[in-house]
Scaffold this motif. Structure first.
Motif, short mmCIF file in Angstrom:
data_model
loop_
_atom_site.label_atom_id
_atom_site.label_comp_id
_atom_site.label_asym_id
_atom_site.label_seq_id
_atom_site.Cartn_x
_atom_site.Cartn_y
_atom_site.Cartn_z
N VAL A 188 0.87 -1.18 0.00
CA VAL A 188 0.00 0.00 0.00
C VAL A 188 0.90 1.22 0.00
CG1 VAL A 188 -1.94 1.17 1.09
CG2 VAL A 188 -1.65 -1.30 1.39
N GLY A 189 1.19 1.73 -1.19
CA GLY A 189 2.11 2.85 -1.32
C GLY A 189 1.52 3.98 -2.13
N SER A 190 2.38 4.93 -2.46
CA SER A 190 1.95 6.06 -3.30
C SER A 190 2.55 5.95 -4.69
CB SER A 190 2.39 7.38 -2.65
OG SER A 190 3.81 7.48 -2.64
N GLY A 191 3.09 4.77 -5.01
CA GLY A 191 3.84 4.59 -6.25
C GLY A 191 2.99 4.55 -7.51
N PRO A 192 3.65 4.40 -8.66
CA PRO A 192 2.97 4.49 -9.95
C PRO A 192 2.06 3.30 -10.28
CG PRO A 192 5.30 4.01 -10.26
CD PRO A 192 5.11 4.32 -8.81
N TYR A 193 2.18 2.20 -9.52
CA TYR A 193 1.40 1.00 -9.82
C TYR A 193 0.79 0.44 -8.54
CZ TYR A 193 3.94 1.34 -14.21
OH TYR A 193 4.45 1.80 -15.39
N VAL A 194 -0.33 -0.26 -8.69
CA VAL A 194 -0.97 -0.94 -7.57
C VAL A 194 -1.08 -2.42 -7.89
CG1 VAL A 194 -2.26 1.04 -6.70
CG2 VAL A 194 -3.26 -0.38 -8.49
N ALA A 199 -4.40 -11.54 -9.68
CA ALA A 199 -3.48 -12.10 -10.67
C ALA A 199 -2.12 -12.45 -10.08
CB ALA A 199 -3.30 -11.11 -11.82
N THR A 200 -1.88 -12.02 -8.84
CA THR A 200 -0.59 -12.27 -8.19
C THR A 200 -0.59 -13.64 -7.53
OG1 THR A 200 -0.16 -9.92 -7.83
CG2 THR A 200 0.94 -11.46 -6.34
N VAL A 201 0.50 -14.38 -7.74
CA VAL A 201 0.64 -15.73 -7.18
C VAL A 201 1.96 -15.78 -6.42
CG1 VAL A 201 0.76 -18.20 -7.63
CG2 VAL A 201 -0.65 -16.72 -9.11
N LYS A 202 1.90 -16.03 -5.13
CA LYS A 202 3.11 -16.06 -4.30
C LYS A 202 4.12 -17.04 -4.87
CE LYS A 202 4.80 -16.75 0.41
NZ LYS A 202 5.76 -15.63 0.26
N ASP A 203 5.39 -16.61 -4.86
CA ASP A 203 6.52 -17.41 -5.36
C ASP A 203 6.48 -17.64 -6.86
OD1 ASP A 203 7.49 -17.70 -2.73
OD2 ASP A 203 6.26 -19.48 -2.41
N SER A 204 5.52 -17.01 -7.55
CA SER A 204 5.42 -17.20 -8.99
C SER A 204 5.43 -15.87 -9.74
CB SER A 204 4.14 -17.97 -9.33
OG SER A 204 4.00 -18.11 -10.74
N GLN A 205 4.49 -14.99 -9.43
CA GLN A 205 4.46 -13.70 -10.11
C GLN A 205 3.73 -12.66 -9.28
OE1 GLN A 205 2.38 -14.31 -13.85
NE2 GLN A 205 0.37 -13.97 -12.91
N ALA A 206 4.09 -11.40 -9.50
CA ALA A 206 3.41 -10.26 -8.90
C ALA A 206 3.00 -9.34 -10.04
CB ALA A 206 4.31 -9.53 -7.92
N VAL A 207 1.73 -8.99 -10.08
CA VAL A 207 1.18 -8.20 -11.18
C VAL A 207 0.72 -6.84 -10.64
CG1 VAL A 207 -0.55 -8.12 -13.01
CG2 VAL A 207 0.43 -10.32 -12.31
N PHE A 208 1.08 -5.79 -11.38
CA PHE A 208 0.73 -4.43 -10.98
C PHE A 208 0.08 -3.69 -12.15
CE2 PHE A 208 4.01 -5.64 -8.05
CZ PHE A 208 3.67 -5.02 -6.85
N ASN A 209 -0.95 -2.92 -11.85
CA ASN A 209 -1.61 -2.07 -12.84
C ASN A 209 -1.31 -0.60 -12.55
OD1 ASN A 209 -2.98 -4.25 -14.14
ND2 ASN A 209 -4.46 -4.27 -12.44
#
Length: 508
Positions: A188-194, A199-209
């Motif tokens: 939970v940040g102020s960055g460019p993506y959330v 779609a995120t799977v632990k130890d496999s992939q992290a997806v950001f929009n």
């Protein structure tokens, strides 16, 4: 350091600076709305927690940058520019850093970014026992001056603090989420993506929009960023060549396959590899207390041949632990120890070890070839290298701190002078577990700490001392081989193996 006024003009300067950085030094070409594309990165490892206080450095800092802004932005060439901080300035003794903050930023949960939020993050970072908590060791407390100003009070000068505020210590999370269980799995940040949690799977992939209400649209070059966590280099190579990922880091051997597939290489030198002769007072291995023995070890290595044969030419022979980008390296130290087996044997004889020396090192996964070459070349001068059991990942740092190893072969970051000093040389350094020092060396270190803008030049004396005293046996600086396909471009980040997230852009 100060970067522009605090008023409205700062926002103009800031937006311009961010646009230049995000486009690799060119003019901004538009916002995310004009560029509907995705980026998939082959990342080396998953993260143990998305709490910003648990952020690390190097390869594992990059995913945090998608969700979290930092107080200070580190540009590709290492220059520090505004991000959430609009300007910052030290007092005359470099023991108080006053930081002015943006007033138009919110976190993805709607919370406002302000001085109280910045203080909450810095306080949380100091107490959360994260892997980089030492970055704020010198900060005794953080005071809120007004709604958009904080003061960092230091117990002693820290020339690396501004750099740290562009790294893990500068990441800002929502004060409402800090310390909660939820932030461990969803940033939970102020960055460019959330994060796209579904779609995120632990130890496999992290997806950001891309975040719709992000304050600096020029940083959003993609609508979606996916980090595919691939620890195996062969898997990363295959993923890149097959189009499953757009960019990833490889090694010289697998880089040949990427070259054959017409991938684009962006090479940079970040780390040095070699022996750390840790027991310099001879606490457990008396031979290492003799500087002539340590110098003999350095003269034993044919660094050029090692680079050509082990790294396939993807590296630069060196005798110094500080890198050129730090400002602490010097030309006369670069090849201080030439390949001279006869001189090495003579030094061993003068030291009283003509009959030989034995050195124990742990095995290091993925360094089997390097250790085999080191063992062979040391044996040529009468030194036996015993390679023991592999370092246990779970207890690695605690084992080093407990003086379990008198020497190790490793790959180490060539960072900013004060960062590197406190990593491998000072008595506080993890890689100085025997806390070796001398009054002469300590005086040189103290000069760097209080040197302000002259810190890098003063660190040349620290570098010279440890090279001449053979604290280490560096072999080479290795090329970090970062590849992209034709869909994206990327600019290398100085002193960082993988680029910052802001350095990517869709290919034109």
């Amino acid at each position: 350091m100060k970067f522009g006024p605090k008023a409205a003009a700062a926002a103009i300067v800031l937006t311009s600076a961010m646009a230049l950085t995000a486009c690799g030094g060119g003019a901004s070409t538009g916002t995310a709305a004009a560029k509907t594309t995705t980026l998939t990165i082959g990342a080396i490892g998953d993260l143990r927690s998305w709490d910003p206080s648990q952020a690390h450095v190097g390869h594992v800092l990059q995913p945090y940058q998608a969700a979290y802004d930092s107080l200070i932005l580190r540009e590709p060439d290492g220059k520090l520019s505004p991000m959430l901080a609009t300007d910052w300035k030290y007092n005359d003794t470099n023991t108080k850093l006053t930081v002015d903050l943006r007033t138009d930023v919110t976190f993805s949960d709607g919370a406002k970014f302000d001085a109280e939020a910045a203080k909450a993050n810095l306080d949380n970072f100091k107490k959360a026992n994260g892997p980089q908590m030492a970055q704020l060791t010198a900060v005794s407390d953080v005071a809120v001056v007004d709604a958009d100003t904080i003061e960092l009070n230091l117990s002693q000068a820290d020339p690396s603090l501004e750099y740290y505020l562009s790294q893990a210590a500068g990441l800002m999370g929502s004060p409402k989420a800090l310390g909660t269980e939820g932030i461990k799995t969803e940033p939970v940040g102020s960055g460019p993506y959330v994060m796209d949690k579904a779609a995120t799977v632990k130890d496999s992939q992290a997806v950001f929009n891309a975040r719709k209400d992000y304050w600096n649209k020029d940083l959003q070059k993609f609508e979606k960023i996916t980090f595919k966590f691939l620890t195996d280099v062969t898997a990363r190579t295959n993923a890149l060549v097959s189009g499953q990922v757009d960019a990833t880091i490889l090694d010289p051997k697998n880089g040949k396959q990427a070259d054959g597939a017409k991938m684009t290489l962006v090479a940079s030198q970040v780390d040095w590899q070699g022996l750390l002769l840790l027991d310099r007072d001879g606490t457990k291995n008396p031979a290492l207390a003799n500087v002539k023995v340590r110098q003999a070890i350095n003269y034993a290595f044919d660094r050029k041949t090692i680079v050509d044969q082990v790294l396939l030419g993807q590296g630069t022979p060196t005798s110094q632990p500080f890198g050129p980008a730090s400002g602490a390296a010097t030309d006369d130290m670069e090849n201080y120890y030439s390949y001279d087996p006869a001189k090495a044997k003579q030094l061993l004889k003068e030291a009283g070890y003509e009959s030989g020396v034995t050195i124990d090192v742990p095995a290091i996964p993925n360094f089997e070839t390097q250790l085999a070459v080191v063992k062979q070349q040391l044996s040529d001068i009468g030194i036996t290298l015993n390679v023991g059991s592999a370092i246990a990942q779970a207890t690695y740092t605690s084992d080093i701190a407990a003086q379990k190893y008198t020497s190790i072969f490793f790959s180490l970051f060539q960072g900013e002078p004060w960062v590197a000093t406190n990593q491998i040389i000072s008595t506080k350094a993890l890689y100085n577990p025997f806390k070796n020092t001398t009054p002469e060396l300590q005086a040189k270190i103290d000069a760097v700490q209080s040197g302000g803008t002259d810190a890098a030049k003063l660190a040349q004396e620290v570098n010279k001392y440890v090279v001449e005293q053979a604290w280490f046996a560096p072999l080479y600086r290795v090329n970090q081989m970062y590849y992209t396909n034709s869909k994206v471009t990327v600019e290398a980040q100085i002193q960082q193996a993988v680029p910052s997230i802001y350095n990517y852009a869709p290919a034109k």
